[in-house]
Design an enzyme around this catalytic site. Structure first.
Site, PDB file in Angstrom:
ATOM      1  N   GLU A   1      40.909 -50.767 -11.475  1.00 50.26           N
ATOM      2  CA  GLU A   1      42.045 -50.351 -10.714  1.00 50.26           C
ATOM      3  C   GLU A   1      41.599 -48.760 -10.674  1.00 50.26           C
ATOM      4  O   GLU A   1      41.895 -47.880 -11.477  1.00 50.26           O
ATOM      5  CB  GLU A   1      43.567 -50.500 -10.889  1.00 50.26           C
ATOM      6  CG  GLU A   1      44.031 -51.839 -11.063  1.00 50.26           C
ATOM      7  CD  GLU A   1      44.152 -52.430  -9.553  1.00 50.26           C
ATOM      8  OE1 GLU A   1      44.280 -51.770  -8.544  1.00 50.26           O
ATOM      9  OE2 GLU A   1      44.936 -53.566  -9.386  1.00 50.26           O
TER      10      GLU A   1
ATOM     11  N   HIS B   1      40.085 -57.806  -1.817  1.00 49.53           N
ATOM     12  CA  HIS B   1      40.738 -58.083  -0.356  1.00 49.53           C
ATOM     13  C   HIS B   1      39.833 -58.093   0.790  1.00 49.53           C
ATOM     14  O   HIS B   1      38.508 -58.086   0.611  1.00 49.53           O
ATOM     15  CB  HIS B   1      42.019 -57.110  -0.390  1.00 49.53           C
ATOM     16  CG  HIS B   1      42.780 -57.062  -1.582  1.00 49.53           C
ATOM     17  ND1 HIS B   1      43.693 -57.980  -2.204  1.00 49.53           N
ATOM     18  CD2 HIS B   1      42.944 -55.822  -2.466  1.00 49.53           C
ATOM     19  CE1 HIS B   1      44.130 -57.472  -3.102  1.00 49.53           C
ATOM     20  NE2 HIS B   1      43.704 -56.333  -3.390  1.00 49.53           N
TER      21      HIS B   1
ATOM     22  N   GLU C   1      43.152 -50.891   1.482  1.00 54.01           N
ATOM     23  CA  GLU C   1      42.707 -50.751   0.232  1.00 54.01           C
ATOM     24  C   GLU C   1      41.053 -51.256   0.127  1.00 54.01           C
ATOM     25  O   GLU C   1      40.333 -50.552  -0.428  1.00 54.01           O
ATOM     26  CB  GLU C   1      43.466 -51.646  -0.855  1.00 54.01           C
ATOM     27  CG  GLU C   1      42.831 -51.677  -2.098  1.00 54.01           C
ATOM     28  CD  GLU C   1      43.569 -52.730  -3.082  1.00 54.01           C
ATOM     29  OE1 GLU C   1      44.600 -53.148  -2.796  1.00 54.01           O
ATOM     30  OE2 GLU C   1      42.839 -53.123  -3.976  1.00 54.01           O
TER      31      GLU C   1
HETATM   32 ZN   LIG Z   1      43.792 -54.678  -4.803  1.00 55.82          ZN
END
Ligand SMILES: [Zn+2]
Length: 310
Positions: free
Chosen positions: A147, A10, A25
């Site tokens: 993640e 992102h 994030e």
């Molecule tokens: Zn992400």
């Protein structure tokens, strides 16, 4: 030469992608990725292709990211993220790593990297999983999406807000990559000093690069090299662009403009004192380039041009 494509998921301004308290994030992803790049630069013969905008201003599209990795013939691709569950604080927790379903090389890369991330974050091991994500599907090299933890976890956010944990996770990532690719320590930014009789082609061959990669990394506008010249033969190049609303004035007596965002795409010569409207700023293999309103491109190197806004 090992080529590592790495990106923080992102951009700073991407909608959603925030903790319940509004932390972005990208800023967490960036801490780990920037640290990993710093530590990778301590290894010899590693070239890093950073796929996201290191300033966070632009959310570089997924296609642009995988194109950058594919065009560079990267050996591996790492996309770094932090998870979200409901967007409200909860007690879910843990680290997981994704590869493309059925990709044995993606699975091997996940197995090589995932345990180090779990160890550095000190969170629950949610395991290695497969998923049909763009970043692992459209890349032609072994690819994983990590993640690190949950942004909306009261457990994980403590780790994510700790800059030391983020730095150590980046270090663990770099070391796991280095072990997987067999990188040797003690590199720093690798340079080569040109000797009499050397050619760009020979130097590129010796460092497992193409001539155009070598030229872009060094911002060379032609094939002329000279004995004693120091060339960068590994390092970090980025590939992103952002909107710009300024002007450039040509300072050099004459200067190439290009018809593509490519240092090899020379189009015509412009002259000292000419002024052009800038449409976009790009970083092409580590060097600044401006796209002009005309669609042509010009160097962003302040030795040759002056950038100003009215
Ligand atoms: Zn992400």
């Amino acid at each position: 030469m090992a080529k590592i494509a790495i990106g923080a998921g992102h951009g700073m301004h991407t909608s959603g992608k925030r903790s319940p308290e509004g932390e972005r994030e990208w800023s967490f992803n960036n801490k780990v990725v920037s640290a990993a790049i710093n530590y990778l630069n301590g290894y010899a013969n590693a070239t890093v292709i950073r796929m996201d905008d290191p300033t966070g201003e632009t959310d570089v599209s997924l296609t642009t990211r995988t194109n950058a990795a594919n065009n560079a013939n990267a050996d591996i691709l790492i996309s770094y993220h932090h998870n979200a569950n409901t967007g409200q604080w909860g007690a879910w927790t843990g680290t997981e790593t994704y590869y493309y379903p059925g990709s044995s090389t993606g699975l091997a890369l996940a197995r090589a990297i995932h345990p180090s991330i779990v160890g550095a974050m000190g969170l629950r091991d949610r395991g290695i999983k497969s998923a049909n994500f763009h970043m692992v599907r459209e890349s032609r090299m072994p690819a994983i999406l990590i993640e690190g933890g949950f942004m909306d976890s009261t457990i994980d956010i403590v780790k994510m807000r700790n800059n030391s944990v983020m730095d150590q996770t980046g270090k663990a990532l770099a070391n796991a990559i280095a072990a997987h690719l067999g990188l040797q320590s003690g590199g720093g930014r690798n340079t080569y000093t040109v000797k009499a009789g050397d050619t760009l082609w020979g130097i590129a061959q010796a460092h497992n690069m193409t001539v155009s990669e070598l030229k872009r990394l060094n911002n060379l506008s032609d094939d002329t090299i000279y004995p004693g010249q120091v060339l960068i033969v590994s390092g970090t190049s980025t590939n992103f662009s952002k909107k710009s609303t300024g002007y450039v004035e040509v300072l050099a007596s004459s200067l190439w403009v290009y018809d593509a965002p490519d240092w090899d795409a020379k189009y015509e010569v412009v002259n000292q004192g000419e002024v052009f409207t800038v449409k976009k700023e790009l970083e092409v293999k580590g060097s600044k380039m401006y796209q002009l309103k005309s669609g042509l491109y010009i160097t962003g190197n302040s030795s040759y041009i002056r950038y100003f806004t009215k």
